[in-house]
Motif scaffolding. Structure first.
Motif, mmCIF file in Angstrom:
data_model
loop_
_atom_site.group_PDB
_atom_site.id
_atom_site.type_symbol
_atom_site.label_atom_id
_atom_site.label_comp_id
_atom_site.label_asym_id
_atom_site.label_seq_id
_atom_site.Cartn_x
_atom_site.Cartn_y
_atom_site.Cartn_z
ATOM 1 N N GLU A 285 0.828 -1.186 0.000
ATOM 2 C CA GLU A 285 0.000 0.000 0.000
ATOM 3 C C GLU A 285 0.878 1.258 0.000
ATOM 4 O O GLU A 285 1.893 1.299 0.691
ATOM 5 C CB GLU A 285 -0.894 0.002 1.247
ATOM 6 C CG GLU A 285 -1.976 -1.066 1.222
ATOM 7 C CD GLU A 285 -2.994 -0.823 0.122
ATOM 8 O OE1 GLU A 285 -3.328 0.350 -0.135
ATOM 9 O OE2 GLU A 285 -3.428 -1.802 -0.501
ATOM 10 N N ASN A 287 2.369 4.784 0.981
ATOM 11 C CA ASN A 287 2.439 5.506 2.240
ATOM 12 C C ASN A 287 1.519 6.721 2.186
ATOM 13 O O ASN A 287 1.519 7.477 1.218
ATOM 14 C CB ASN A 287 3.886 5.956 2.485
ATOM 15 C CG ASN A 287 4.027 6.737 3.771
ATOM 16 O OD1 ASN A 287 3.376 6.420 4.759
ATOM 17 N ND2 ASN A 287 4.864 7.760 3.760
ATOM 18 N N GLN A 288 0.712 6.918 3.242
ATOM 19 C CA GLN A 288 -0.248 8.017 3.247
ATOM 20 C C GLN A 288 0.366 9.347 3.648
ATOM 21 O O GLN A 288 -0.185 10.398 3.352
ATOM 22 C CB GLN A 288 -1.414 7.679 4.193
ATOM 23 C CG GLN A 288 -2.245 6.496 3.720
ATOM 24 C CD GLN A 288 -3.464 6.283 4.583
ATOM 25 O OE1 GLN A 288 -4.123 7.240 4.995
ATOM 26 N NE2 GLN A 288 -3.772 5.038 4.881
ATOM 27 N N ASP A 321 0.071 10.552 11.875
ATOM 28 C CA ASP A 321 0.391 9.767 10.684
ATOM 29 C C ASP A 321 -0.596 8.609 10.617
ATOM 30 O O ASP A 321 -0.623 7.756 11.513
ATOM 31 C CB ASP A 321 1.831 9.252 10.729
ATOM 32 C CG ASP A 321 2.232 8.554 9.442
ATOM 33 O OD1 ASP A 321 1.828 9.031 8.373
ATOM 34 O OD2 ASP A 321 2.942 7.535 9.512
ATOM 35 N N ALA A 322 -1.435 8.585 9.593
ATOM 36 C CA ALA A 322 -2.537 7.634 9.526
ATOM 37 C C ALA A 322 -2.085 6.187 9.488
ATOM 38 O O ALA A 322 -2.795 5.294 9.961
ATOM 39 C CB ALA A 322 -3.411 7.939 8.302
ATOM 40 N N ASP A 323 -0.901 5.916 8.920
ATOM 41 C CA ASP A 323 -0.460 4.526 8.809
ATOM 42 C C ASP A 323 0.888 4.299 9.498
ATOM 43 O O ASP A 323 1.661 3.429 9.104
ATOM 44 C CB ASP A 323 -0.371 4.105 7.336
ATOM 45 C CG ASP A 323 0.520 5.026 6.508
ATOM 46 O OD1 ASP A 323 1.040 6.012 7.071
ATOM 47 O OD2 ASP A 323 0.680 4.757 5.305
ATOM 48 N N GLY A 324 1.170 5.100 10.530
ATOM 49 C CA GLY A 324 2.428 4.908 11.242
ATOM 50 C C GLY A 324 2.596 5.959 12.315
ATOM 51 O O GLY A 324 1.619 6.424 12.908
#
Length: 387
Positions: A285, A287-288, A321-324
């Motif tokens: 996916e 990175n956002q 951070d939405a994914d981290g």
């Protein structure tokens, strides 16, 4: 200056004319006017002849389609310097030091350029440059990989959006992530920059774009410059949004009909790993990217008329951070202020004024994958700048 109209297109008309016609400084200006009324943007390249990505990018911009308004492009402002591959022309004069605010420009070429800018009275002016160093890099000081903007709140917002977009979508090497900064202004060196005169004398929002000469190869740097220009002008010249901008322009650059010194110093070859933006090739996916946020104590400090001895606490811990997770915080102060408690690398800092005026504080947050986002707050002992 002489006019020389070219064939009209379906939705725009194009024309060209010369500055300093018949002299060794002769250079071409390209005008694109849409059928629909709208704002005017002037894009300048080649102020310094050894800054290749700047004048090459401007040469692409002159052929862009627009949906509204007027786009004026001077790809090789200092044509003699471009021909020589040197910062300045044979006279040794730095063209981008001739535009003192409120004064008559210092050379014939500078005066013709300024007369043109004044005649168009642009809503925005963009000046494209390169540097032999990276901005705020102690090991390799310079101004590369940065967008320096004029003092208006609108200019802050324009630069922030452009830098955020390019970093998220087109720069993968964290070292080459673009920064944005308030240009120092006409009362501090370097003096006589075109962006200062356009901003202070005409009220235009103004941006000076700097890429780093050692980053990613010249085609990559041209691509970065084009992406930044595209983001800066897209809302102004609506209708251009369907046009693709190549990340790495190839061999079909428009033909220009105009015929190794120090780095630019204005406010402010890769191995395949240098800034090849977009997908990291992992197949997972995407990175956002993080979201930067600044809270102040006292609350809403940017709306207050502060005293020069006030200490303001800036808190970036609400960044996310939405994914981290956030990997680092980087605070930078421009204008009449400083970080009071040293470092500038934690999630919270205190700032103090060093005089009466404005202080622009920028927070850059970086996630574990190297993506960044920025937030800014302007503090002032005077009413904040608003349009």
């Amino acid at each position: 200056m002489s006019g020389n109209a070219t064939a009209e297109e379906t939705d725009v008309s194009r024309s060209t004319f010369k500055l300093r016609e018949g002299t060794e400084e002769e250079t071409t200006v390209y005008e694109t006017v849409a059928d629909e009324d709208g704002p005017t943007v002037v894009v300048v390249g080649g102020m310094h002849g050894d800054e290749e990505a700047g004048y090459r990018a401007a040469n692409y911009v002159r052929e862009w389609a627009i949906g509204a308004g007027t786009l004026v492009t001077i790809p090789r402002a200092n044509a003699r310097a471009v021909e020589r591959g040197t910062r300045n022309g044979p006279d040794g004069v730095d063209l981008n030091r001739q535009f003192e605010v409120g004064e008559r420009p210092g050379t014939e070429l500078a005066r013709e350029i300024w007369n043109l800018v004044r005649r168009y009275d642009p809503d925005m002016l963009i000046d494209l440059h390169e540097s032999r160093g990276i901005y705020r890099d102690d090991q390799d000081p310079g101004l590369g990989q940065a967008v320096f903007h004029s003092q208006q709140q609108k200019a802050y917002d324009e630069a922030e959006e452009a830098v955020r977009y390019v970093n998220r979508n087109h720069v993968s090497n964290p070292r080459y992530l673009f920064k944005k900064s308030l240009a120092t202004g006409p009362d501090m060196p370097p003096y006589g920059l075109l962006i200062y005169k356009a901003s202070y004398d005409l009220g235009a929002t103004s941006h000076l774009v700097e890429t780093y000469e050692e980053a990613g190869g010249v085609d990559k740097r041209v691509g970065w410059q084009l992406q930044i220009v595209r983001q800066l002008i897209n809302d102004l010249l609506s209708g251009d949004s369907d046009e693709e901008v190549d990340d790495e322009p190839g061999g079909d650059e428009p033909e220009d009909d105009t015929g190794g010194d120090d780095s630019d110093g204005d406010a402010g070859e890769g191995d395949g790993s240098d800034g090849d933006g977009g997908d990291d090739g992992s197949g997972g996916e995407p990175n956002q990217g993080p979201t930067a946020r600044i809270e102040t104590n006292p609350a809403n400090a940017d709306e207050l008329d502060l005293s020069s001895d006030d200490v303001v606490t800036l808190d970036g811990s609400a960044s996310s951070d939405a994914d981290g997770e956030i990997a680092s915080y980087d605070w930078n102060v421009e204008g009449l202020g400083k970080i009071a408690n040293g470092g500038g690398s934690g999630d919270t800092v205190d700032v103090t004024f060093t005089g009466c005026g404005e202080m622009l504080v920028t927070l850059t947050v970086t996630d574990a994958d190297g993506a960044t986002d920025t937030a800014q707050v302007t503090l002032s002992t005077l009413p904040p700048i608003r349009e």
